[in-house]
Design a protein around this motif. Structure first.
Motif: not given
Lengths: 324, 324
Positions: B181-184, B207-209, B220-225, B256-257
């Motif tokens: 999973p990915i959060g932070g 894997a992310e909610p 996907k954007a290439g920078h932190i959102i 990332i899914y």
């Protein structure tokens, strides 16, 4: 081997282990510092609920199924069971590719029926009493010719269950006792069989629901006492001792302790919370009796056999208060 | 080591493993034939929920706590966390005998607050948003002088989390991918750190909610959102990427899914039923994305990190339909 009076031996257990090893898992042992503090003992939980069909009974079932000659195997196997023996026998029969017919009480948890059918077992339902179960089974067995693999009163089954204690002794040093639930007595008998030879200093202690305490009363009376249709949240422990399992209980078990349904449910929830393992109510009886009798376990290294983990996740006893 | 721009190395991970081994468990790997059939892949679940405080985060927390010099250790540690980092840091601090102050959202599950307090952690509550969390923490940290152990954007923490992947590679041969999973991004970063050197052929997949998909959009954007206060049943995955974890995600993560909350709850229930392991919603996201994207995983050997198992057993999402 199938004469009911044949008492399985340590050699039978060793042979069973060789026979079933390709078909079972060597299950891991879980510990919880929290439960150790709570109990005052060092507890080691052997997770037989991590067997593929979710219960230790795959050991005895696989030993019976893979020990059949080809002629009998073609006719398959048949049994009656309150649940996990049925699914485990179905699973073992599926692995060998032979038929499996099972008689189950109509009140058995849906999860247990689902798992039998998933493994290709054919279910015939009976009323939730020993008498109805045996009557229905006689009909099914006569029709199919399947080899009767009794859920516990069968030397092949007891020898198979005994393989769990062998692994346990290899995995954990210096156990003072092993505690397992007792219903018909198959796991307790297999544990006695193995430990009597391999580690005779380790006490075998049985844990039973107060509301189905026939083994406890048998143990105290010195002869088998059987109840028809007891009711308890520990739905895997409804059946009585039989001659073979009584032999082991009478000769090798150190003590039988009982717990109320409320204590069993509390222990089940504690185990889910602190072991983070899904175990069924029957499998929580050992922890319940350990917490209830701290004087008997304090300071000791105690092995607990977590016998199964097939639960209706939509009907958890602490949420619905739905136990009998 | 504490400069935010210091990128932890493989040697840091090895040193972390030596440092924390006496304080953590080498967790077992579970498999289920049923889940393998369902997914079309070979799935291996590494049960970090079996760590004593119930989550992988004890690895990074123990690495930070046991790496402190005595002068700083006397002042203790402090952090903010949606739950498991708080309990794991409290646990590690308790093992060393030093103070631990934690800021937690008031909406965190009661089970997670209970476990922090059991380990002697002192909780200050904040609102369930990143902004409130950071503001409250600044006050607490100024008052106590505790060393700030960020839940993920800390090289000591990332090096500690990386020890899990090292064990995983030792335990399972021929993995094609590891999904976490990915959060932070702490576990994903540690996994990247370790696998980039130890097993660079193994893909790292996050894997992310869907309802907290900031890492997916960042990727996907290439920078932190970063989002403030997302809501999802996966309550351990609410926080955004930071510079250190973004470094690893950007450079080493293959894909990332995402999965919906309903898919996460279904996967959680499936895992409880077939693995018979109590895992929390956040830890079910990998299974949810694997079942949702069979084309990406079919025929592969896939490691899944079961990150935690701290759940309110009285509030199960499939029973109450209570997820946000």
């Amino acid at each position: 081997m199938k004469d009911a009076m044949y008492i399985p031996t340590y050699q039978d257990m060793l042979a069973a282990h060789e026979r079933i090893k390709p078909h079972i898992r060597r299950t891991p042992v879980r510990v919880s510092d929290y439960l150790n503090e709570l109990s005052g003992a060092q507890l080691f939980f052997k997770c037989e609920n991590f067997q593929e069909p979710g219960a230790f009974k795959v050991r005895g079932a696989a030993n019976a199924v893979f020990g059949l000659d080809d002629a009998q195997a073609a006719k398959g196997v048949a049994t009656h069971s309150s649940g996990n023996h049925a699914s485990c026998l179905s699973y073992a029969a599926m692995l060998r590719g032979i038929p499996c017919n099972v008689v189950m009480p109509r009140t058995a948890p849906q999860a247990k029926k689902d798992i039998v059918r998933r493994y290709g077992g054919v279910i015939t339902e009976c009323e939730p009493s020993t008498s109805s179960r045996e009557e229905t089974f006689a009909k099914v067995q006569a029709q199919t010719g399947g080899d009767f693999v009794h859920p516990y009163n069968d030397p092949r089954v007891i020898a198979g269950q005994g393989t769990c204690a062998r692994e346990f002794i290899e995995q954990v040093d210096g156990l003072d006792a092993v505690v397992a639930p007792i219903g018909g007595g198959g796991m307790i008998s297999g544990t006695c069989l193995t430990l009597a030879t391999l580690a005779p200093q380790v006490q075998v202690i049985a844990a039973e629901p107060e509301q189905a305490d026939d083994a406890y009363r048998s143990f105290k009376a010195g002869h088998i006492i059987a109840d028809d249709a007891p009711k308890t949240v520990a739905d895997g422990l409804l059946v009585p001792l039989k001659d073979l399992t009584w032999h082991f209980v009478r000769n090798h078990v150190s003590e039988i302790y009982t717990a109320s349904d409320a204590e069993i449910v509390d222990a089940m929830k504690l185990a889910w919370k602190h072991l983070r393992v899904v175990l069924e109510p029957s499998s929580a009886v050992p922890l319940a009796v350990i917490l209830k009798n701290p004087q008997a376990f304090a300071g000791k290294r105690v092995g607990v056999i977590v016998t199964g983990g097939n639960v209706d996740l939509d009907k958890l006893p602490w949420i619905q208060g739905a136990f009998p």
